[in-house]
Design a protein around this motif. Structure first.
Motif, PDB file in Angstrom:
ATOM      1  N   LEU A 109       0.823  -1.203   0.000  1.00  0.00           N
ATOM      2  CA  LEU A 109       0.000   0.000   0.000  1.00  0.00           C
ATOM      3  C   LEU A 109       0.863   1.262   0.000  1.00  0.00           C
ATOM      4  O   LEU A 109       0.537   2.250  -0.673  1.00  0.00           O
ATOM      5  CB  LEU A 109      -0.948  -0.007   1.204  1.00  0.00           C
ATOM      6  N   TRP A 110       1.978   1.239   0.727  1.00  0.00           N
ATOM      7  CA  TRP A 110       2.864   2.405   0.702  1.00  0.00           C
ATOM      8  C   TRP A 110       3.574   2.522  -0.638  1.00  0.00           C
ATOM      9  O   TRP A 110       3.879   3.636  -1.095  1.00  0.00           O
ATOM     10  CB  TRP A 110       3.861   2.360   1.853  1.00  0.00           C
ATOM     11  N   ASN A 111       3.859   1.393  -1.294  1.00  0.00           N
ATOM     12  CA  ASN A 111       4.373   1.473  -2.660  1.00  0.00           C
ATOM     13  C   ASN A 111       3.383   2.214  -3.545  1.00  0.00           C
ATOM     14  O   ASN A 111       3.762   3.013  -4.413  1.00  0.00           O
ATOM     15  CB  ASN A 111       4.618   0.069  -3.217  1.00  0.00           C
ATOM     16  N   GLY A 112       2.086   1.938  -3.334  1.00  0.00           N
ATOM     17  CA  GLY A 112       1.059   2.600  -4.120  1.00  0.00           C
ATOM     18  C   GLY A 112       0.988   4.092  -3.847  1.00  0.00           C
ATOM     19  O   GLY A 112       0.801   4.897  -4.769  1.00  0.00           O
ATOM     20  N   LEU A 148      -7.311   5.829  -3.015  1.00  0.00           N
ATOM     21  CA  LEU A 148      -7.691   4.436  -2.797  1.00  0.00           C
ATOM     22  C   LEU A 148      -6.671   3.726  -1.914  1.00  0.00           C
ATOM     23  O   LEU A 148      -7.041   2.945  -1.021  1.00  0.00           O
ATOM     24  CB  LEU A 148      -7.822   3.723  -4.146  1.00  0.00           C
ATOM     25  N   HIS A 149      -5.395   3.970  -2.132  1.00  0.00           N
ATOM     26  CA  HIS A 149      -4.368   3.366  -1.270  1.00  0.00           C
ATOM     27  C   HIS A 149      -4.485   3.890   0.161  1.00  0.00           C
ATOM     28  O   HIS A 149      -4.372   3.111   1.125  1.00  0.00           O
ATOM     29  CB  HIS A 149      -2.975   3.643  -1.835  1.00  0.00           C
ATOM     30  N   TYR A 150      -4.722   5.171   0.311  1.00  0.00           N
ATOM     31  CA  TYR A 150      -4.865   5.724   1.657  1.00  0.00           C
ATOM     32  C   TYR A 150      -6.142   5.218   2.325  1.00  0.00           C
ATOM     33  O   TYR A 150      -6.180   5.030   3.550  1.00  0.00           O
ATOM     34  CB  TYR A 150      -4.835   7.252   1.624  1.00  0.00           C
ATOM     35  N   VAL A 161      -1.776   6.757  10.356  1.00  0.00           N
ATOM     36  CA  VAL A 161      -0.702   6.447   9.412  1.00  0.00           C
ATOM     37  C   VAL A 161      -0.110   7.761   8.905  1.00  0.00           C
ATOM     38  O   VAL A 161      -0.794   8.785   8.878  1.00  0.00           O
ATOM     39  CB  VAL A 161      -1.224   5.593   8.233  1.00  0.00           C
ATOM     40  N   PRO A 162       1.166   7.772   8.516  1.00  0.00           N
ATOM     41  CA  PRO A 162       1.780   9.036   8.078  1.00  0.00           C
ATOM     42  C   PRO A 162       1.056   9.649   6.890  1.00  0.00           C
ATOM     43  O   PRO A 162       0.467   8.953   6.067  1.00  0.00           O
ATOM     44  CB  PRO A 162       3.198   8.611   7.690  1.00  0.00           C
ATOM     45  N   ILE A 188      -8.148  11.897   1.499  1.00  0.00           N
ATOM     46  CA  ILE A 188      -8.922  10.937   0.719  1.00  0.00           C
ATOM     47  C   ILE A 188     -10.077  11.639   0.005  1.00  0.00           C
ATOM     48  O   ILE A 188     -10.294  11.449  -1.203  1.00  0.00           O
ATOM     49  CB  ILE A 188      -9.449   9.811   1.636  1.00  0.00           C
ATOM     50  N   VAL A 189     -10.797  12.458   0.730  1.00  0.00           N
ATOM     51  CA  VAL A 189     -11.933  13.188   0.145  1.00  0.00           C
ATOM     52  C   VAL A 189     -11.449  14.139  -0.945  1.00  0.00           C
ATOM     53  O   VAL A 189     -12.007  14.185  -2.047  1.00  0.00           O
ATOM     54  CB  VAL A 189     -12.693  13.959   1.238  1.00  0.00           C
ATOM     55  N   SER A 190     -10.393  14.891  -0.665  1.00  0.00           N
ATOM     56  CA  SER A 190      -9.868  15.849  -1.631  1.00  0.00           C
ATOM     57  C   SER A 190      -9.396  15.157  -2.909  1.00  0.00           C
ATOM     58  O   SER A 190      -9.669  15.617  -4.025  1.00  0.00           O
ATOM     59  CB  SER A 190      -8.718  16.642  -1.015  1.00  0.00           C
TER      60      SER A 190
END
Length: 535
Positions: A109-112, A148-150, A161-162, A188-190
């Motif tokens: 997920l962090w790669n994403g 989506l990853h976040y 999470v950072p 995420i919303v933005s």
């Protein structure tokens, strides 16, 4: 798009945050490509997005190709781990910070996130020749994928999470601290809002066959609505924003870009991928190899599909009796979702045809569990893996989320309409099904919402005497195995604790809402604190 994601000659950025070590930023080989010397043309710029898609599939076996389905399904009350995997921590609510599966998911997920940040930066600052519509589409994809990853990170590991919004440019960037309350949800919303503004609708994008499977305006709007409904999970202590979700879902519905396909089963077969009901799905591709060479294929059928011992399947995670019993009599979806009694037969690679009695005769224990037919081919493929896409968001979900929003504001008639659309499709004859299955030639018999309410049925202890309970039931059976049940219970439970009772009976506590941050990450980054599960 399936093969595009599989492309090898791309610059896949691996986030040092997830690798446990920091690269030497002073080294630069002029003979090798780098992020500073490669993205000089519009075609090269296009490749910035591909690693962010690939991260959902997984480079370190933490994505949907291999293990993310365990992380998403096991904590719910609908699936149990089997005797084949002892111990599996994911459904015990006591996952240790050293768990390799959670660590792999964290890394992918962090790669994403890193790939999305690189794409946003390169596309935004690109000074070469490029068509404006193409730039907007690529930038929209990058914002969609970062969101989506976040969304996955916050759902699995919590809101602390950072917050990383740009590519790494200094040593200090590799050691971020925890985000502040509300920051991740706001991002995420933005990002989904920006994606919805920039991306074309499905029909325009899919007019180019090479773009099929990419994120669209409808996908961004639907996920934005889901983020509003998931706010209690993404930002602890906050309420779901039903009115905002309703507005976005209405846009998707009124776009006329989607429809429910005629046959429920067509949402889970390789031959019917990216169909009219698909809002967003993971583009799997089964190549010539199965270890190392092929990184875009799905192992789901092997790991959580067919019963143990059938064609060498592993059967590590399985639907339980509660899930089996949730289906109403006469609901064909039961037999398209589960390998169960009176259901479909399975043909092994050697041509042997087996059915439920065979599976039970060969099964030593866990005979109260079932197989997952969704995404599992009826005829075994010779390879361990296959290329069946994982549908992450279907139009049926748009309908049922919309019904939920309408019900919250008291529009009972409107809510019933959208629930009935999903239930009506469930009753359709499925001519492509195995001939011995009754619904291949006869319609299902589940009633409409009014008929269901009139029956005043109680299923698994929940009385179906109001619209909210009917929606919960319908989401359970429509989306079994599609990664929604646990998170539905969490978000509903934030407003009404009764929805948390099924989880509490299994040992869940509020402390166990999220998985712990990987211990290796905390050891490597002293600026980062874990969540409640790390304490």
């Amino acid at each position: 798009m399936k093969k595009l994601i599989k492309t090898r000659n791309i610059l896949l950025l691996t986030l040092a945050l997830s690798a446990g070590c920091k690269p030497n930023l002073d080294l630069l080989n002029p003979q090798e490509l780098s992020t500073d010397t490669y993205y000089l043309t519009a075609d090269q710029l296009e490749t910035t997005i591909i690693p962010a898609y690939q991260a959902l599939i997984g480079r370190v076996q933490g994505g949907y190709a291999r293990s993310l389905y365990y992380e998403l399904l096991a904590p719910g009350d609908d699936f149990n781990h089997t005797f084949k995997w002892e111990p599996m921590y994911q459904d015990t609510y006591n996952t240790p910070a050293s768990d390799g599966m959670a660590s792999g998911t964290w890394k992918d997920l962090w790669n994403g996130v890193a790939a999305s940040n690189l794409a946003i930066d390169k596309i935004t600052n690109f000074t070469g020749q490029i068509d404006e519509q193409r730039r907007n589409r690529m930038l929209g994809e990058a914002h969609f994928l970062r969101a989506l990853h976040y969304m996955h990170l916050a759902c699995l590991f919590g809101e602390t999470v950072p917050l990383v919004e740009k590519p790494f440019s200094s040593d200090a960037d590799y050691y971020p601290t925890n985000s502040e309350k509300g920051q991740v949800f706001a991002l995420i919303v933005s990002d989904f809002q920006k994606a919805a503004e920039l991306l074309p609708v499905r029909s325009v994008l899919y007019a180019n066959a090479a773009q099929k499977g990419r994120a669209t305006k409808g996908a961004a709007q639907a996920y934005l609505a889901k983020a509003y409904l998931y706010r209690p999970i993404l930002e602890s202590g906050q309420k779901a924003e039903f009115a905002k979700a309703e507005a976005e879902l209405k846009k998707v519905i009124e776009s006329n870009e989607y429809r429910l396909v005629d046959y429920f089963k067509d949402n889970f077969a390789e031959s019917t991928e990216n169909n009219a009901e698909s809002v967003f799905e993971i583009q799997m591709h089964n190549g010539p190899g199965w270890l190392g060479d092929d990184i875009s294929s799905s192992w789901r059928w092997q790991e959580i599909g067919m019963f143990d011992g059938t064609g060498g399947s592993w059967w590590n995670l399985a639907p339980n009796k509660k899930t089996h019993d949730e289906f109403e009599p006469g609901d064909p979806r039961k037999y398209m979702t589960l390998w169960c009694e009176n259901g479909a037969k399975h043909t092994q690679v050697d041509g042997k045809v087996t059915s439920y009695p065979d599976w039970m005769n060969n099964l030593a224990t866990n005979k109260d569990l079932y197989g997952t037919r969704k995404y599992c081919p009826d005829v075994q493929v010779a390879d361990f893996d296959n290329g069946i896409n994982d549908r992450l968001l279907r139009y049926a979900d748009v309908y049922l989320m919309y019904a939920e929003c309408l019900n919250e504001k008291g529009d009972i008639t409107g809510a019933k309409f959208y629930i009935n659309e999903v239930r009506k499709r469930a009753n359709n004859i499925v001519p492509s099904e195995q001939p011995h299955l009754w619904y291949q030639h006869s319609r299902g018999t589940i009633p409409d919402v009014d008929g269901l309410l009139a029956k005043d049925t109680t299923i698994n202890g929940v009385r179906l005497n109001n619209i909210k309970n009917v929606i919960a039931h319908e989401r359970y059976v429509e989306f079994t195995g599609e990664y929604l049940r646990y998170f539905d219970l969490l978000r509903w439970g934030s407003a009404d604790p009764k929805w948390l009772e099924p989880l509490k009976q299994l040992g869940w506590t509020e402390r166990a809402t999220y998985y712990p941050f990987p211990q290796a990450e905390l050891d490597n980054n002293k600026n980062l604190r874990g969540n409640a599960m790390n304490n």
